[in-house]
Scaffold this motif. Structure first.
Motif, mmCIF file in Angstrom:
data_model
loop_
_atom_site.group_PDB
_atom_site.id
_atom_site.type_symbol
_atom_site.label_atom_id
_atom_site.label_comp_id
_atom_site.label_asym_id
_atom_site.label_seq_id
_atom_site.Cartn_x
_atom_site.Cartn_y
_atom_site.Cartn_z
ATOM 1 N N PRO A 81 64.903 22.205 -15.837
ATOM 2 C CA PRO A 81 64.856 21.760 -14.438
ATOM 3 C C PRO A 81 65.138 20.280 -14.235
ATOM 4 O O PRO A 81 65.505 19.875 -13.130
ATOM 5 C CB PRO A 81 63.418 22.104 -14.013
ATOM 6 N N VAL A 82 64.961 19.433 -15.267
ATOM 7 C CA VAL A 82 65.132 17.993 -15.062
ATOM 8 C C VAL A 82 66.575 17.551 -15.229
ATOM 9 O O VAL A 82 66.917 16.415 -14.897
ATOM 10 C CB VAL A 82 64.213 17.167 -15.995
ATOM 11 N N LEU A 83 67.435 18.431 -15.749
ATOM 12 C CA LEU A 83 68.833 18.049 -15.940
ATOM 13 C C LEU A 83 69.488 17.628 -14.633
ATOM 14 O O LEU A 83 70.305 16.708 -14.591
ATOM 15 C CB LEU A 83 69.616 19.213 -16.570
ATOM 16 N N ARG A 84 69.106 18.273 -13.545
ATOM 17 C CA ARG A 84 69.694 17.961 -12.239
ATOM 18 C C ARG A 84 69.408 16.529 -11.817
ATOM 19 O O ARG A 84 70.189 15.914 -11.093
ATOM 20 C CB ARG A 84 69.153 18.924 -11.175
ATOM 21 N N THR A 85 68.255 16.010 -12.277
ATOM 22 C CA THR A 85 67.839 14.670 -11.871
ATOM 23 C C THR A 85 68.375 13.595 -12.802
ATOM 24 O O THR A 85 68.864 12.557 -12.341
ATOM 25 C CB THR A 85 66.303 14.589 -11.832
ATOM 26 N N ILE A 86 68.302 13.807 -14.117
ATOM 27 C CA ILE A 86 68.599 12.726 -15.058
ATOM 28 C C ILE A 86 69.900 12.907 -15.842
ATOM 29 O O ILE A 86 70.273 12.008 -16.600
ATOM 30 C CB ILE A 86 67.431 12.522 -16.046
ATOM 31 N N ALA A 87 70.584 14.036 -15.652
ATOM 32 C CA ALA A 87 71.809 14.270 -16.414
ATOM 33 C C ALA A 87 73.014 14.636 -15.562
ATOM 34 O O ALA A 87 74.139 14.626 -16.063
ATOM 35 C CB ALA A 87 71.578 15.377 -17.446
ATOM 36 N N GLU A 88 72.819 14.934 -14.293
ATOM 37 C CA GLU A 88 73.907 15.395 -13.439
ATOM 38 C C GLU A 88 73.957 14.570 -12.143
ATOM 39 O O GLU A 88 72.915 14.162 -11.639
ATOM 40 C CB GLU A 88 73.692 16.881 -13.087
ATOM 41 N N PRO A 89 75.168 14.341 -11.628
ATOM 42 C CA PRO A 89 76.455 14.601 -12.262
ATOM 43 C C PRO A 89 76.703 13.640 -13.415
ATOM 44 O O PRO A 89 76.347 12.455 -13.322
ATOM 45 C CB PRO A 89 77.463 14.395 -11.128
ATOM 46 N N ARG A 90 77.320 14.138 -14.473
ATOM 47 C CA ARG A 90 77.443 13.368 -15.710
ATOM 48 C C ARG A 90 78.140 12.032 -15.484
ATOM 49 O O ARG A 90 77.727 10.998 -16.029
ATOM 50 C CB ARG A 90 78.172 14.177 -16.785
ATOM 51 N N GLU A 91 79.206 12.030 -14.695
ATOM 52 C CA GLU A 91 79.960 10.791 -14.515
ATOM 53 C C GLU A 91 79.104 9.689 -13.891
ATOM 54 O O GLU A 91 79.304 8.499 -14.169
ATOM 55 C CB GLU A 91 81.208 11.033 -13.665
ATOM 56 N N ASP A 92 78.143 10.060 -13.064
ATOM 57 C CA ASP A 92 77.247 9.067 -12.470
ATOM 58 C C ASP A 92 76.157 8.635 -13.433
ATOM 59 O O ASP A 92 75.631 7.524 -13.315
ATOM 60 C CB ASP A 92 76.600 9.629 -11.200
ATOM 61 N N LYS A 93 75.786 9.504 -14.353
ATOM 62 C CA LYS A 93 74.697 9.184 -15.264
ATOM 63 C C LYS A 93 75.157 8.334 -16.452
ATOM 64 O O LYS A 93 74.399 7.499 -16.942
ATOM 65 C CB LYS A 93 74.029 10.469 -15.768
ATOM 66 N N VAL A 94 76.391 8.542 -16.920
ATOM 67 C CA VAL A 94 76.861 7.719 -18.029
ATOM 68 C C VAL A 94 77.397 6.375 -17.528
ATOM 69 O O VAL A 94 77.485 5.418 -18.298
ATOM 70 C CB VAL A 94 77.940 8.440 -18.871
ATOM 71 N N ARG A 95 77.718 6.305 -16.236
ATOM 72 C CA ARG A 95 78.140 5.033 -15.634
ATOM 73 C C ARG A 95 77.331 4.816 -14.366
ATOM 74 O O ARG A 95 77.831 4.946 -13.242
ATOM 75 C CB ARG A 95 79.640 5.060 -15.287
ATOM 76 N N PRO A 96 76.031 4.517 -14.491
ATOM 77 C CA PRO A 96 75.199 4.349 -13.295
ATOM 78 C C PRO A 96 75.733 3.263 -12.375
ATOM 79 O O PRO A 96 76.375 2.309 -12.810
ATOM 80 C CB PRO A 96 73.818 3.987 -13.857
ATOM 81 N N ARG A 97 75.456 3.433 -11.091
ATOM 82 C CA ARG A 97 76.011 2.545 -10.080
ATOM 83 C C ARG A 97 75.288 1.205 -9.997
ATOM 84 O O ARG A 97 75.824 0.237 -9.459
ATOM 85 C CB ARG A 97 75.940 3.224 -8.707
#
Length: 464
Positions: free
Chosen positions: A313-329
């Motif tokens: 259940p936590v993937l939606r918060t801390i892993a998705e969408p991947r492009e935003d998570k590997v390059r946070p704003r």
């Protein structure tokens, strides 16, 4: 047969009249200090934008000077002070968490209680009783939303921020107690507050700073609900369980009635609220723990790839969408990124493992390593969630060696609570970002002797 808000009102009135157990008072003292420390650190945050924006907004409103905005010392109407301080309390994502509801109850309730206590001149024991009752109501509402079959809160499944929604009612209880509302008045304040709670959590995923203000708005709305009840506005007695009530509106009528009121006043959900050791989204903590355990055992330049297994259940918060998570704003957005927080823990860290300084800016080396972090669902972590936050981290090196570490309950969680020394360190480091040492010690001493809010809050200003 009394309704749910009538039972909560009876409970809160009893806490005010008879006091709360000593263990609960001691626990609440620590929570008040934790909130004050988080607020002070947020006030001093050079890159913070949400709290200054809120402070500028309330300056436009004017009104009776009743309560203090932490750090600045600005005197404001009680609801406005609660808005500023609640925003500060949640701004760094360093606030406490109740499990399994995954609520941050102190961030909305303590600022509401401090504002109401200062406005009314309430004593320290009254303040602690109000915080205790408000947090307990907030946690009970969160518990009622937890669905064992889904292993998650229905609020979160629907994209709603349970903290700001339930926290509004908890804040109303705390403020109402301090404004002297009768038992009926407290029930009315709850009925009014149920029309005021709000919050969606898309900012956790894709950015934006509005989430920082969610607890501020809950505190603000809770104080306003109490004031409106004091002035004669009333709320529906069946506002929680009614056909068009809170549970129907937010949760499609699905809730756990036993969790809501069973053992109320005897078994305290407040005491199950845990503290954060790291200033990041709580779902990232077990991954951080794993990374800290492996740090120093290899050269980061040799990392081929990293796999982080967490509860599904936590993937939606801390892993998705991947492009935003590997390059946070932004550095704040990075606090909700499993790839970035794992990279930060592998490459550095301070304080209790990761500190606020680790999120002062987006570090290029950490961003590069975050690109190599993959997040997957882990069956064991999913089975444990949300009773505790678990993870497994696997680091594969270019030579083929695989390193692995697993935690079944993150540091600070139910199985590994922070020590008194850890909490003292956290508070002093946070407060030290805004206050000189002598001011910090005066604030600690005042909190521990249960000083009234009117004495506590002026000590959050760096100079008299």
């Amino acid at each position: 047969m009394s309704t749910y808000v009538q039972r909560f009102a009876q409970f809160a009135a009893g806490c005010r009249e008879d006091g709360v157990p000593e263990a609960v008072r001691d626990d609440v003292t620590g929570r008040v200090l934790d909130v004050l420390g988080n607020c002070l650190a947020a006030y001093a945050e050079p890159d913070g934008d949400a709290a200054p924006a809120v402070l500028r907004a309330v300056r436009r409103w004017n009104g009776t000077q009743e309560a203090t905005a932490i750090g600045s010392g600005l005197r404001l109407p009680a609801p406005s002070a609660a808005l500023v301080n609640g925003t500060l309390a949640h701004a760094l994502d360093y606030d406490d968490t109740h499990l399994p509801s995954v609520l941050h109850p102190s961030a909305p309730v303590v600022p509401a209680a401090l504002a109401a206590a200062e406005a009314t001149g309430a004593g320290g024991d009254d303040l602690l009783a109000a915080v205790a009752a408000g947090v307990e109501v907030c946690n009970r509402l969160g518990m009622a939303s937890y669905l064992p079959e889904a292993r998650n809160s229905l609020f979160f499944e629907k994209g709603q921020h349970a903290t700001s929604i339930c926290g509004t009612l908890g804040a109303a209880v705390a403020a109402g107690m301090l404004f002297g509302l009768s038992e009926q008045g407290l029930a009315d304040a709850l009925g009014i507050a149920a029309s005021m709670g709000s919050g969606v959590i898309e900012a956790n995923r894709t950015g934006g700073t509005i989430k920082r203000a969610h607890c501020g708005w809950a505190a603000h709305a809770g104080v306003n609900a109490a004031v409106l009840a004091l002035e004669g506005l009333t709320g529906p007695p069946t506002v929680l369980e009614g056909r068009f009530g809170f549970f129907q509106a937010w949760l499609d009528g699905r809730y756990d009635a036993e969790a809501l009121t069973s053992g109320l006043g005897e078994r305290w959900e407040l005491l199950r609220t845990v503290y954060k050791p790291y200033p990041t989204n709580h779902f990232t903590h077990p991954g951080i723990d794993c990374a800290l355990a492996l740090r120093g055992r290899f050269d980061p330049a040799d990392v081929e790839d990293v796999e982080l297994g967490v509860a599904a259940p936590v993937l939606r918060t801390i892993a998705e969408p991947r492009e935003d998570k590997v390059r946070p704003r932004s550095p704040y957005h990075a606090k909700f990124s499993a790839p970035y927080t794992v990279a930060a823990a592998l490459l550095g860290g301070g304080g209790l493992g990761l500190s606020l300084d680790d999120f002062a800016e987006l570090d290029p080396a950490r961003l590069a390593l975050a690109e190599r972090v993959r997040c997957v669902a882990d069956e064991r972590a999913s089975e444990i969630f949300p009773l505790a936050f678990a993870a497994v981290l696997r680091v594969r090196l270019r030579g083929g060696e695989m390193l692995e570490h697993r935690v079944d309950s993150s540091r600070g969680g139910p199985e590994h609570p922070l020590s008194a020394g850890d909490l003292a360190t956290k508070f002093r480091v946070n407060a030290g970002r805004a206050l000189p040492a002598e001011r910090i010690e005066a604030l600690v001493a005042a909190a521990r002797r249960r000083a009234p809010a009117a004495e506590l809050l002026p000590l959050t200003i760096s100079s008299p």
